[in-house]
Write an enzyme that holds these catalytic residues in place. Sequence first.
Site, PDB file in Angstrom:
ATOM      1  N   HIS A 169       0.817  -1.143  -0.186  1.00 21.90           N
ATOM      2  CA  HIS A 169      -0.099  -0.207  -0.062  1.00 21.90           C
ATOM      3  C   HIS A 169       0.921   1.022   0.059  1.00 21.90           C
ATOM      4  O   HIS A 169       2.031   1.257   0.482  1.00 21.90           O
ATOM      5  CB  HIS A 169      -0.801   0.122   1.253  1.00 21.90           C
ATOM      6  CG  HIS A 169      -1.709  -1.182   1.538  1.00 21.90           C
ATOM      7  ND1 HIS A 169      -1.267  -2.331   2.283  1.00 21.90           N
ATOM      8  CD2 HIS A 169      -3.027  -1.238   1.345  1.00 21.90           C
ATOM      9  CE1 HIS A 169      -2.136  -3.288   2.265  1.00 21.90           C
ATOM     10  NE2 HIS A 169      -3.153  -2.438   1.703  1.00 21.90           N
TER      11      HIS A 169
ATOM     12  N   ASP B 238       2.532   1.982   3.223  1.00 22.46           N
ATOM     13  CA  ASP B 238       3.378   0.879   3.982  1.00 22.46           C
ATOM     14  C   ASP B 238       4.785   1.333   3.878  1.00 22.46           C
ATOM     15  O   ASP B 238       5.727   0.814   4.743  1.00 22.46           O
ATOM     16  CB  ASP B 238       3.329  -0.349   3.320  1.00 22.46           C
ATOM     17  CG  ASP B 238       1.678  -1.165   3.262  1.00 22.46           C
ATOM     18  OD1 ASP B 238       1.159  -0.755   4.432  1.00 22.46           O
ATOM     19  OD2 ASP B 238       1.410  -1.899   2.586  1.00 22.46           O
TER      20      ASP B 238
ATOM     21  N   MET C 227       2.722  -5.804  -7.727  1.00 21.57           N
ATOM     22  CA  MET C 227       1.308  -5.237  -7.149  1.00 21.57           C
ATOM     23  C   MET C 227       1.625  -4.087  -6.264  1.00 21.57           C
ATOM     24  O   MET C 227       2.289  -4.304  -5.371  1.00 21.57           O
ATOM     25  CB  MET C 227       0.244  -6.412  -6.635  1.00 21.57           C
ATOM     26  CG  MET C 227      -1.042  -6.102  -6.246  1.00 21.57           C
ATOM     27  SD  MET C 227      -1.193  -5.255  -4.661  1.00 21.57           S
ATOM     28  CE  MET C 227      -1.464  -6.705  -3.606  1.00 21.57           C
TER      29      MET C 227
ATOM     30  N   GLU D 204     -10.912  -6.598  -4.808  1.00 19.05           N
ATOM     31  CA  GLU D 204     -10.817  -7.779  -3.631  1.00 19.05           C
ATOM     32  C   GLU D 204     -12.135  -7.686  -2.923  1.00 19.05           C
ATOM     33  O   GLU D 204     -12.531  -6.573  -2.316  1.00 19.05           O
ATOM     34  CB  GLU D 204      -9.716  -7.346  -2.949  1.00 19.05           C
ATOM     35  CG  GLU D 204      -9.474  -8.495  -1.849  1.00 19.05           C
ATOM     36  CD  GLU D 204      -8.267  -8.484  -0.929  1.00 19.05           C
ATOM     37  OE1 GLU D 204      -7.304  -7.698  -1.489  1.00 19.05           O
ATOM     38  OE2 GLU D 204      -8.138  -8.910   0.137  1.00 19.05           O
TER      39      GLU D 204
ATOM     40  N   LYS E  70     -14.668  -8.824   0.198  1.00 19.15           N
ATOM     41  CA  LYS E  70     -14.628  -9.151   1.748  1.00 19.15           C
ATOM     42  C   LYS E  70     -15.978  -8.968   2.106  1.00 19.15           C
ATOM     43  O   LYS E  70     -16.594  -7.930   1.846  1.00 19.15           O
ATOM     44  CB  LYS E  70     -13.571  -8.505   2.421  1.00 19.15           C
ATOM     45  CG  LYS E  70     -13.390  -8.922   3.919  1.00 19.15           C
ATOM     46  CD  LYS E  70     -12.259  -8.212   4.678  1.00 19.15           C
ATOM     47  CE  LYS E  70     -11.991  -8.703   5.889  1.00 19.15           C
ATOM     48  NZ  LYS E  70     -11.179  -7.981   6.441  1.00 19.15           N
TER      49      LYS E  70
ATOM     50  N   GLU F  60      -9.511 -13.520  -1.955  1.00 17.68           N
ATOM     51  CA  GLU F  60      -8.649 -13.856  -0.685  1.00 17.68           C
ATOM     52  C   GLU F  60      -9.360 -15.095  -0.044  1.00 17.68           C
ATOM     53  O   GLU F  60     -10.477 -15.036   0.227  1.00 17.68           O
ATOM     54  CB  GLU F  60      -8.411 -12.826   0.161  1.00 17.68           C
ATOM     55  CG  GLU F  60      -7.681 -13.050   1.497  1.00 17.68           C
ATOM     56  CD  GLU F  60      -7.211 -12.055   2.129  1.00 17.68           C
ATOM     57  OE1 GLU F  60      -6.966 -11.035   1.776  1.00 17.68           O
ATOM     58  OE2 GLU F  60      -7.506 -12.082   3.555  1.00 17.68           O
TER      59      GLU F  60
ATOM     60  N   HIS G  81     -11.253 -14.603   3.169  1.00 21.82           N
ATOM     61  CA  HIS G  81     -12.667 -13.528   3.120  1.00 21.82           C
ATOM     62  C   HIS G  81     -13.780 -14.617   2.680  1.00 21.82           C
ATOM     63  O   HIS G  81     -14.839 -14.450   3.296  1.00 21.82           O
ATOM     64  CB  HIS G  81     -12.137 -12.574   1.974  1.00 21.82           C
ATOM     65  CG  HIS G  81     -11.406 -11.450   2.492  1.00 21.82           C
ATOM     66  ND1 HIS G  81     -10.879 -10.704   1.665  1.00 21.82           N
ATOM     67  CD2 HIS G  81     -10.538 -11.617   3.541  1.00 21.82           C
ATOM     68  CE1 HIS G  81      -9.881  -9.724   2.422  1.00 21.82           C
ATOM     69  NE2 HIS G  81      -9.811 -10.438   3.445  1.00 21.82           N
TER      70      HIS G  81
ATOM     71  N   ASP H  79      -4.916 -13.649  -3.154  1.00 22.09           N
ATOM     72  CA  ASP H  79      -4.540 -13.292  -1.840  1.00 22.09           C
ATOM     73  C   ASP H  79      -4.552 -14.823  -1.149  1.00 22.09           C
ATOM     74  O   ASP H  79      -5.665 -15.332  -0.888  1.00 22.09           O
ATOM     75  CB  ASP H  79      -5.237 -12.333  -1.003  1.00 22.09           C
ATOM     76  CG  ASP H  79      -4.740 -11.126  -1.344  1.00 22.09           C
ATOM     77  OD1 ASP H  79      -5.282 -10.166  -0.725  1.00 22.09           O
ATOM     78  OD2 ASP H  79      -3.866 -10.715  -2.166  1.00 22.09           O
TER      79      ASP H  79
ATOM     80  N   ASP I 180     -11.287 -11.970  10.230  1.00 23.47           N
ATOM     81  CA  ASP I 180     -10.219 -12.247   9.233  1.00 23.47           C
ATOM     82  C   ASP I 180      -8.912 -12.388   9.977  1.00 23.47           C
ATOM     83  O   ASP I 180      -8.386 -11.642  10.399  1.00 23.47           O
ATOM     84  CB  ASP I 180     -10.407 -10.957   8.573  1.00 23.47           C
ATOM     85  CG  ASP I 180      -9.427 -11.193   7.303  1.00 23.47           C
ATOM     86  OD1 ASP I 180      -9.111 -10.064   6.443  1.00 23.47           O
ATOM     87  OD2 ASP I 180      -8.703 -12.138   6.972  1.00 23.47           O
TER      88      ASP I 180
ATOM     89  N   ASP J 265      -6.095 -13.893   8.599  1.00 25.53           N
ATOM     90  CA  ASP J 265      -5.049 -14.037   7.817  1.00 25.53           C
ATOM     91  C   ASP J 265      -3.980 -15.063   8.277  1.00 25.53           C
ATOM     92  O   ASP J 265      -2.787 -14.577   8.337  1.00 25.53           O
ATOM     93  CB  ASP J 265      -4.497 -12.455   7.884  1.00 25.53           C
ATOM     94  CG  ASP J 265      -5.547 -11.598   7.058  1.00 25.53           C
ATOM     95  OD1 ASP J 265      -5.343 -10.364   7.362  1.00 25.53           O
ATOM     96  OD2 ASP J 265      -6.158 -12.026   6.336  1.00 25.53           O
TER      97      ASP J 265
ATOM     98  N   ASP K  77      -1.286 -13.178   1.569  1.00 21.86           N
ATOM     99  CA  ASP K  77      -1.781 -11.746   2.457  1.00 21.86           C
ATOM    100  C   ASP K  77      -2.247 -12.356   3.776  1.00 21.86           C
ATOM    101  O   ASP K  77      -3.342 -12.559   3.884  1.00 21.86           O
ATOM    102  CB  ASP K  77      -2.878 -11.207   1.718  1.00 21.86           C
ATOM    103  CG  ASP K  77      -3.580  -9.870   2.413  1.00 21.86           C
ATOM    104  OD1 ASP K  77      -4.493  -9.235   2.010  1.00 21.86           O
ATOM    105  OD2 ASP K  77      -2.858  -9.525   3.366  1.00 21.86           O
TER     106      ASP K  77
HETATM  107  C1  DIG Z   1      -6.889  -6.930   2.963  1.00 21.96           C
HETATM  108  O1  DIG Z   1      -7.147  -8.502   2.751  1.00 21.96           O
HETATM  109  C2  DIG Z   1      -6.417  -6.262   1.831  1.00 21.96           C
HETATM  110  C3  DIG Z   1      -5.409  -5.068   1.898  1.00 21.96           C
HETATM  111  O2  DIG Z   1      -4.367  -6.068   2.839  1.00 21.96           O
HETATM  112  C4  DIG Z   1      -4.712  -5.075   0.470  1.00 21.96           C
HETATM  113  O3  DIG Z   1      -5.456  -3.800   0.006  1.00 21.96           O
HETATM  114  C5  DIG Z   1      -5.143  -6.009  -0.332  1.00 21.96           C
HETATM  115  C6  DIG Z   1      -4.228  -6.696  -1.167  1.00 21.96           C
HETATM  116  O4  DIG Z   1      -3.801  -7.886  -0.878  1.00 21.96           O
HETATM  117  N1  DIG Z   1      -5.622  -7.141   0.630  1.00 21.96           N
HETATM  118 MN    MN Z   2      -6.155  -9.378   0.933  1.00 20.80          MN
HETATM  119 MN    MN Z   3      -7.570 -10.672   5.003  1.00 23.09          MN
END
Ligand code: DIG
Ligand code: MN
Ligand code: MN
Length: 389
Positions: free
Chosen positions: A55, A58, A89, A182, A184, A218, A221, A246, A256, A258, A288
């Site tokens: 990002h 970051d 990315m 993405e 979620k 992802e 998600h 992801d 979430d 992760d 991710d």
């Molecule tokens: C969260 O799952 C999102 C953020 O971390 C980011 O914007 C995106 C990129 O992988 N995943």
């Molecule tokens: Mn993600």
């Molecule tokens: Mn996530």
Amino acid sequence: MSDFTPTRDDKFTFGLWTVGQTGRDPFGEATRPALGAPYIVERLAALGAYGVNLHDNDLVPIDASAQERDRIVAEFRQALSDHGLVVPMATTNLFSDPAFKDGAFTSADARVRAYALQKTMRSMDLGAELGASTYVFWGGREGTEVDASGKLLDALAWFRDSLNFLADYSDSQGYGFRFALEPKPNEPRGDIFFPTAGSMLGFIATLDRPERFGVNPEFAHDTMAGLNFTHAVAQIIDAGKLFHIDLNDQKMGRFDQDLRFGAENLKTAFFLVKLLEDSGYDGPRHFDAHALRTEDEAGVWAFARGCMRTYLMLREKARQFDADADIRAALGAYRVDDAELAELTRGFTPEKADALKAREFDRVALGRRGPGLEQLDQLTVELLLGLRG
Ligand code: DIG
Ligand code: MN
Ligand code: MN
């Protein structure tokens, strides 16, 4: 057999925010120190990763001056060059700053929406400068807790206008980004707009340039929402829209998490890896995910190494699955092909319809046939347990 050491060819990537996650959560402070981006690059390169993603904030603090920004970017690019990593990315943080507390592109405040566009264009400039080819939009704050806001239809239009604007901005700058949306279902908002892969695929069709947009699904998600992630990815691949992915893991029905790839749902992870490899997906395998809050820095690198090793081991298991004689026999028995019926049921003609309507089928026998799925699944479990062969 391989020792499962990753190489650049495996295209494993990590976000700076993943291995850089300091263990902070909604109920606890950081448990480990922050890691600098150049150091992260050095350590991931040593583990065999292919690249890092980011990002904007970051890498560059939101209040950095132009000079500070240029210094930080130059230092980061030097580290990438020194250690041979790429940035496939980039994405924008449109979820941390309080300005976005009620959405960014879908905020009911036109000034916030405009600021989100400005921030994203500047972040796209950074991503392009770093060589990114995919730009992700995750709308972490695009959602509601209160639907009395009456903005549901407006929000969809505002989000569409923003994405159309940014796709044209990318072209005007010659960036050529492919945009990956993405989904979620929730967290941090009570309900996030565009919660599933299907939502994203349907929305992409409404954009001015749908060919520029794909999906970044992802694992966690879909799993949070009790959905089968592998089915979602199959539909995205079928639509030609798997622009990025992801990878992580997740206990169903929880926030979430992760988790490290393969930490929870090994069988689902296996079928996902098999689908990705069988489909010929040649994009980054992006993790991710982040180490458990309990871990120190050594645990962070064990986490990163584990993500990649598990993917490579499951890829080897997929090869073994395809080569296993008993599994091949069970799959052969499971699928009943019939060339004549295939011809009759594809490419409508009135003659085919008449012939099909006149066809005799033994419905009772069809219902009695056992497909052998218990045996096939048991063979799969035994393969994954490493007790076949
Ligand atoms: C969260 O799952 C999102 C953020 O971390 C980011 O914007 C995106 C990129 O992988 N995943
Ligand atoms: Mn993600
Ligand atoms: Mn996530």
